[in-house]
Design a protein around this motif. Structure first.
Motif, PDB file in Angstrom:
ATOM      1  N   TYR A   1       0.840  -1.462  -0.042  1.00 45.65           N
ATOM      2  CA  TYR A   1       0.026  -0.095  -0.050  1.00 45.65           C
ATOM      3  C   TYR A   1       1.072   1.291   0.158  1.00 45.65           C
ATOM      4  O   TYR A   1       1.061   1.830   0.992  1.00 45.65           O
ATOM      5  N   TYR A   2       1.254   1.611  -1.030  1.00 42.09           N
ATOM      6  CA  TYR A   2       2.642   2.616  -1.199  1.00 42.09           C
ATOM      7  C   TYR A   2       2.054   4.006  -1.159  1.00 42.09           C
ATOM      8  O   TYR A   2       0.685   4.288  -1.249  1.00 42.09           O
ATOM      9  N   ASP A   3       2.910   5.127  -0.768  1.00 42.93           N
ATOM     10  CA  ASP A   3       2.739   6.104  -0.861  1.00 42.93           C
ATOM     11  C   ASP A   3       3.641   7.040  -2.169  1.00 42.93           C
ATOM     12  O   ASP A   3       4.690   6.809  -1.896  1.00 42.93           O
ATOM     13  N   LEU A   4       2.947   7.660  -2.900  1.00 43.84           N
ATOM     14  CA  LEU A   4       3.686   8.090  -4.014  1.00 43.84           C
ATOM     15  C   LEU A   4       4.522   9.429  -3.780  1.00 43.84           C
ATOM     16  O   LEU A   4       5.273   9.965  -4.797  1.00 43.84           O
ATOM     17  N   ARG A   5       4.465   9.580  -2.449  1.00 43.68           N
ATOM     18  CA  ARG A   5       5.354  10.850  -2.139  1.00 43.68           C
ATOM     19  C   ARG A   5       6.791  10.273  -1.804  1.00 43.68           C
ATOM     20  O   ARG A   5       7.816  11.024  -1.692  1.00 43.68           O
TER      21      ARG A   5
END
Length: 370
Positions: free
Chosen positions: A54-58
């Motif tokens: 569940y990634y964070d594109l920052r």
């Protein structure tokens, strides 16, 4: 030279103040994905990401991992959804801006102006309300929009066709004057030393000729055509049956788990041949292939499900899309994939826990066979 596969790329995997306000603190696309549940017997939900989590594109390392994955399996580049609502109002621009300014990852990219209003269609206090309206303030705003994009157009990684930066207007029919918009954008591009822009429209009827509006090509929108113009493809229960079910549920206090209490469902095998038209055109038509579709994480029982998609069926679908453009010069043999990472609509190429890399392997297998 292989056909050019370009995947739509959703940037809504990081929190922004507006989404915090509308949907709750920390909302991202994963919020919809993780709350999904089966809505009928045999419904495959929720979907779980595999390698990328569940990634964070920052996070730059996430964007780099996505790029390396895309390259490895034959995706030429990403087409980032870009949100410009008028008067300089932008949303979800950070992943694209970070990628642009860092000059990394080294993966070709282009932009799709997703020019439609946002409405509260998910859950919570703002359901059914206008959240932010797409506006078209006029020529000064068109100019401001162009100059916001100019840095991207001049980036060495930007995807070009015959030397011209490719720019997709998602809904050109929404523009007050598509021809005037195209003329102004092209004139500004030439003024700034570019040979012009390669403008591509989508979500248009088959009789929309892009050349009449200053556009160069069209991305096929058969899914929208089928869904909204031929509702018989997605049959729902008759009102009388559904109403009877509701009355029984009210009396008994129990939910009836039946095929009448579910979203519209169609077999993927039955629909893929209709997602790429057999018509021919006097302009460049680019197919849009779809590995899967299930937007019930967003829309619940009002959603649409392509049931029983498999990597093998997607391979067949992709091959038909490639065949559709093989008569074109190599630079214009474009096939668009919807999408790289639209998890809450169930259309993504990224690996999940069910199929792993199988859909990406299908892409590579098709390209290696050409």
């Amino acid at each position: 030279m292989h056909p050019r596969l370009i995947a739509y790329y959703l940037p809504q995997y990081h929190p922004i103040p507006e989404n915090d306000k509308w949907w709750g603190k920390g909302f991202t696309e994963w919020t919809n994905v993780t709350k999904a549940k089966p809505l009928y017997r045999g419904h495959h939900q929720p979907h779980y990401p595999a390698d990328l989590g569940y990634y964070d594109l920052r996070v730059p390392e996430v964007r780099e991992a996505q790029a390396q994955m895309a390259k490895r399996y034959g995706i030429e580049g990403f087409m980032y959804y870009h949100y410009w609502f008028g008067d300089g109002k932008k949303l979800l621009e950070r992943p694209y801006q970070d990628m642009l300014h860092a000059k990394s990852p080294d993966l070709p990219f282009c932009l799709c102006w997703a020019n439609e209003s946002w409405k509260g269609v998910w859950f919570g206090e703002f359901t059914g309300q206008m959240l932010i309206e797409q506006t078209y303030p006029g020529t000064k705003d068109i100019e401001a929009h162009f100059y916001y994009l100019l840095e991207a157009f001049k980036d060495d990684r930007y995807i070009k066709v015959d030397g011209k930066p490719l720019f997709n207007v998602y809904m050109p029919l929404n523009l007050p004057d598509a021809k005037a918009f195209a003329a102004q954008f092209n004139a500004l591009a030439i003024k700034e030393g570019l040979p012009g822009l390669y403008l591509v429209g989508s979500r248009v009827p088959f009789d929309w000729n892009p050349h009449e509006y200053g556009f160069d090509a069209v991305i096929g929108s058969e899914m929208a055509q089928i869904r909204y113009r031929n509702q018989s493809k997605f049959k729902r229960p008759r009102y009388a049956i559904k109403r009877t079910q509701q009355i029984i549920e009210k009396i008994t206090g129990k939910e009836i788990f039946s095929p009448f209490n579910r979203p519209a469902v169609v077999e993927y095998a039955a629909i893929i041949d209709q997602l790429i038209t057999t018509q021919t055109f006097d302009f460049d038509y680019y197919p849009c292939v779809i590995p899967n579709w299930d937007n019930t994480p967003r829309a619940g029982n009002g959603g649409l499900v392509f049931q029983n998609s498999t990597p093998a069926l997607f391979e067949k679908h992709l091959l038909k899309g490639i065949e559709k453009v093989q008569h074109l010069p190599p630079q214009r043999q474009l096939v668009f994939v919807k999408s790289w990472n639209e998890w809450a609509e169930g259309n993504y190429l990224e690996p999940d826990r069910t199929h792993g890399y199988a859909y990406l392997e299908s892409v590579k297998r098709v390209l290696d066979s050409l």
